[in-house]
Design a protein around this motif. Structure first.
Motif, PDB file in Angstrom:
ATOM      1  N   LEU A 194       4.357  -0.991 -31.011  1.00  0.00           N
ATOM      2  CA  LEU A 194       3.564  -0.136 -30.118  1.00  0.00           C
ATOM      3  C   LEU A 194       2.552   0.656 -30.931  1.00  0.00           C
ATOM      4  N   ASN A 195       1.305   0.603 -30.488  1.00  0.00           N
ATOM      5  CA  ASN A 195       0.279   1.494 -31.022  1.00  0.00           C
ATOM      6  C   ASN A 195       0.288   2.739 -30.161  1.00  0.00           C
ATOM      7  N   ASP A 196       0.818   3.832 -30.696  1.00  0.00           N
ATOM      8  CA  ASP A 196       0.967   5.047 -29.887  1.00  0.00           C
ATOM      9  C   ASP A 196      -0.258   5.939 -30.052  1.00  0.00           C
ATOM     10  N   ASP A 197      -1.392   5.422 -29.585  1.00  0.00           N
ATOM     11  CA  ASP A 197      -2.648   6.152 -29.699  1.00  0.00           C
ATOM     12  C   ASP A 197      -2.669   7.359 -28.769  1.00  0.00           C
ATOM     13  N   LEU A 198      -3.711   8.164 -28.905  1.00  0.00           N
ATOM     14  CA  LEU A 198      -3.895   9.297 -28.007  1.00  0.00           C
ATOM     15  C   LEU A 198      -4.562   8.839 -26.721  1.00  0.00           C
ATOM     16  N   THR A 199      -4.296   9.563 -25.664  1.00  0.00           N
ATOM     17  CA  THR A 199      -4.929   9.263 -24.386  1.00  0.00           C
ATOM     18  C   THR A 199      -5.326  10.563 -23.697  1.00  0.00           C
ATOM     19  N   LEU A 200      -6.368  10.491 -22.877  1.00  0.00           N
ATOM     20  CA  LEU A 200      -6.804  11.629 -22.072  1.00  0.00           C
ATOM     21  C   LEU A 200      -6.389  11.363 -20.635  1.00  0.00           C
ATOM     22  N   VAL A 201      -5.580  12.251 -20.094  1.00  0.00           N
ATOM     23  CA  VAL A 201      -5.076  12.135 -18.728  1.00  0.00           C
ATOM     24  C   VAL A 201      -5.739  13.218 -17.886  1.00  0.00           C
ATOM     25  N   ALA A 202      -6.237  12.832 -16.718  1.00  0.00           N
ATOM     26  CA  ALA A 202      -6.929  13.798 -15.861  1.00  0.00           C
ATOM     27  C   ALA A 202      -6.633  13.529 -14.393  1.00  0.00           C
ATOM     28  N   SER A 203      -6.812  14.554 -13.579  1.00  0.00           N
ATOM     29  CA  SER A 203      -6.654  14.378 -12.141  1.00  0.00           C
ATOM     30  C   SER A 203      -7.921  13.753 -11.581  1.00  0.00           C
ATOM     31  N   GLY A 204      -7.772  13.032 -10.488  1.00  0.00           N
ATOM     32  CA  GLY A 204      -8.944  12.428  -9.854  1.00  0.00           C
ATOM     33  C   GLY A 204      -9.919  13.481  -9.378  1.00  0.00           C
ATOM     34  N   ALA A 205      -9.405  14.640  -8.971  1.00  0.00           N
ATOM     35  CA  ALA A 205     -10.258  15.713  -8.448  1.00  0.00           C
ATOM     36  C   ALA A 205     -11.084  16.385  -9.538  1.00  0.00           C
ATOM     37  N   SER A 206     -10.682  16.207 -10.794  1.00  0.00           N
ATOM     38  CA  SER A 206     -11.385  16.887 -11.887  1.00  0.00           C
ATOM     39  C   SER A 206     -12.759  16.286 -12.166  1.00  0.00           C
ATOM     40  N   GLY A 207     -12.937  15.016 -11.811  1.00  0.00           N
ATOM     41  CA  GLY A 207     -14.193  14.337 -12.091  1.00  0.00           C
ATOM     42  C   GLY A 207     -14.339  13.913 -13.542  1.00  0.00           C
ATOM     43  N   ILE A 208     -13.289  14.106 -14.350  1.00  0.00           N
ATOM     44  CA  ILE A 208     -13.332  13.742 -15.771  1.00  0.00           C
ATOM     45  C   ILE A 208     -13.098  12.237 -15.942  1.00  0.00           C
ATOM     46  N   THR A 209     -14.022  11.586 -16.628  1.00  0.00           N
ATOM     47  CA  THR A 209     -13.872  10.146 -16.869  1.00  0.00           C
ATOM     48  C   THR A 209     -13.909   9.810 -18.361  1.00  0.00           C
ATOM     49  N   ASN A 210     -14.216  10.786 -19.199  1.00  0.00           N
ATOM     50  CA  ASN A 210     -14.235  10.566 -20.646  1.00  0.00           C
ATOM     51  C   ASN A 210     -14.183  11.920 -21.350  1.00  0.00           C
ATOM     52  N   LEU A 211     -14.195  11.862 -22.686  1.00  0.00           N
ATOM     53  CA  LEU A 211     -14.061  13.085 -23.472  1.00  0.00           C
ATOM     54  C   LEU A 211     -15.240  14.036 -23.271  1.00  0.00           C
ATOM     55  N   ASP A 212     -16.443  13.489 -23.204  1.00  0.00           N
ATOM     56  CA  ASP A 212     -17.613  14.350 -22.993  1.00  0.00           C
ATOM     57  C   ASP A 212     -17.503  15.102 -21.680  1.00  0.00           C
ATOM     58  N   GLY A 213     -16.973  14.415 -20.657  1.00  0.00           N
ATOM     59  CA  GLY A 213     -16.832  15.048 -19.353  1.00  0.00           C
ATOM     60  C   GLY A 213     -15.764  16.122 -19.330  1.00  0.00           C
ATOM     61  N   ALA A 214     -14.899  16.121 -20.364  1.00  0.00           N
ATOM     62  CA  ALA A 214     -13.838  17.128 -20.426  1.00  0.00           C
ATOM     63  C   ALA A 214     -14.308  18.432 -21.053  1.00  0.00           C
ATOM     64  N   LYS A 215     -15.445  18.368 -21.746  1.00  0.00           N
ATOM     65  CA  LYS A 215     -15.955  19.574 -22.394  1.00  0.00           C
ATOM     66  C   LYS A 215     -16.397  20.575 -21.330  1.00  0.00           C
ATOM     67  N   GLY A 216     -15.955  21.803 -21.492  1.00  0.00           N
ATOM     68  CA  GLY A 216     -16.247  22.823 -20.504  1.00  0.00           C
ATOM     69  C   GLY A 216     -15.196  22.908 -19.417  1.00  0.00           C
ATOM     70  N   LYS A 217     -14.268  21.937 -19.417  1.00  0.00           N
ATOM     71  CA  LYS A 217     -13.154  21.940 -18.456  1.00  0.00           C
ATOM     72  C   LYS A 217     -11.911  22.501 -19.141  1.00  0.00           C
ATOM     73  N   LYS A 218     -10.866  22.711 -18.358  1.00  0.00           N
ATOM     74  CA  LYS A 218      -9.607  23.195 -18.899  1.00  0.00           C
ATOM     75  C   LYS A 218      -8.759  22.009 -19.357  1.00  0.00           C
ATOM     76  N   VAL A 219      -8.659  21.848 -20.683  1.00  0.00           N
ATOM     77  CA  VAL A 219      -7.898  20.745 -21.269  1.00  0.00           C
ATOM     78  C   VAL A 219      -6.696  21.304 -22.017  1.00  0.00           C
ATOM     79  N   GLY A 220      -5.546  20.692 -21.824  1.00  0.00           N
ATOM     80  CA  GLY A 220      -4.329  21.148 -22.491  1.00  0.00           C
ATOM     81  C   GLY A 220      -3.857  20.163 -23.549  1.00  0.00           C
ATOM     82  N   VAL A 221      -3.189  20.685 -24.590  1.00  0.00           N
ATOM     83  CA  VAL A 221      -2.599  19.867 -25.651  1.00  0.00           C
ATOM     84  C   VAL A 221      -1.259  20.484 -26.039  1.00  0.00           C
ATOM     85  N   GLN A 222      -0.419  19.691 -26.701  1.00  0.00           N
ATOM     86  CA  GLN A 222       0.806  20.247 -27.272  1.00  0.00           C
ATOM     87  C   GLN A 222       0.474  20.750 -28.667  1.00  0.00           C
TER      88      GLN A 222
END
Length: 248
Positions: A113-141
């Protein structure tokens, strides 16, 4: 796919009663003894009296190819990553990342298994990539590769103590997206149509099956099963079952 497995407590090692199954030496006659740190969802955990999970599905296939019964030993991850567990088990299968340090005390199968990173978002957020996540509320561990990646990409991410809290915040709508390992986040949202994996990021983290150093016969056997599972599409099915659909 894992079926009913036997779970035994981690105890002291004993003199191996090695027997041969298809040319491979086993510690216990007729059994493939696997060390695993239970529970660690979705890789190995108990459900309805059985040990199930992504790793357990693979372990069951290795045992099947050896015409052996699968016997799972609950071991600490410290014993697994230092190679100590291999004094009482034939192999260790427990979401073990392949590293140079670990390779100095144990051998590894080919990565499963390649356990790469992934970006998970809600459909309502409108986020489709990393650039679209900038300025939004993004969480990490906190203190993870996901947290470091977010920082490197210029994201001012909110940090959570563990993945459970991160997922809770995502589903409660207090954050718009979460960035972390595909295995854990994929599992968390796989049955929730409100969320999806929108983009993956290669980090080079690969998981392998740990084998006692120098046991080439076992390595050949294990790699043969992994090749079969890859070639016939079974491994991909296991991934979808436990981690959900990959990002497009």
């Amino acid at each position: 796919a894992a079926g009913a497995l036997t779970l035994t407590a981690c105890g002291g090692s004993s003199t191996p009663a090695a027997t041969s199954e298809g040319g491979v030496q086993l510690i216990n006659a007729g059994k493939l003894t696997v060390c695993s740190d239970v529970p660690y969802e979705p890789f190995e955990f108990q459900k309805d009296g059985k040990i199930v999970g992504f790793d357990m599905d693979i372990a069951a296939e290795v045992a099947k190819d050896m015409k052996a019964e699968l016997n799972v030993v609950d071991s600490s991850f410290e014993a697994i990553e230092t190679g100590t567990a291999l004094t009482q088990c034939d192999v260790s299968i427990s979401s073990v990342s392949i590293t140079d340090t670990r390779k100095s005390v144990m051998d590894f199968s080919e990565p499963y298994l390649n356990d790469d990173l992934t970006l998970v978002a809600s459909g309502a957020s409108g986020i489709t990539n990393l650039d679209g996540a900038k300025g939004k509320k993004v969480g990490v561990q906190q203190a993870t590769t996901g947290a470091q990646y977010a920082k490197d990409q210029g994201l001012d991410a909110q940090q959570f103590e563990d993945t459970g809290l991160l997922v809770q915040a995502l589903k409660a709508g207090t954050i718009d997206a979460a960035l972390g390992n595909q295995s854990v986040l994929g599992y968390a949202i796989k049955d929730d149509s409100n969320f999806k994996r929108v983009e993956n990021y290669a980090t080079g983290e690969k998981l392998g099956i740990a084998i006692k150093k120098g046991n080439t016969a076992m390595a050949t056997q294990v790699n043969g099963t992994l090749k079969r599972l890859t070639d016939d599409g079974t491994l991909a099915k296991f991934e979808t079952t436990w981690f959900g659909e990959a990002a497009k």
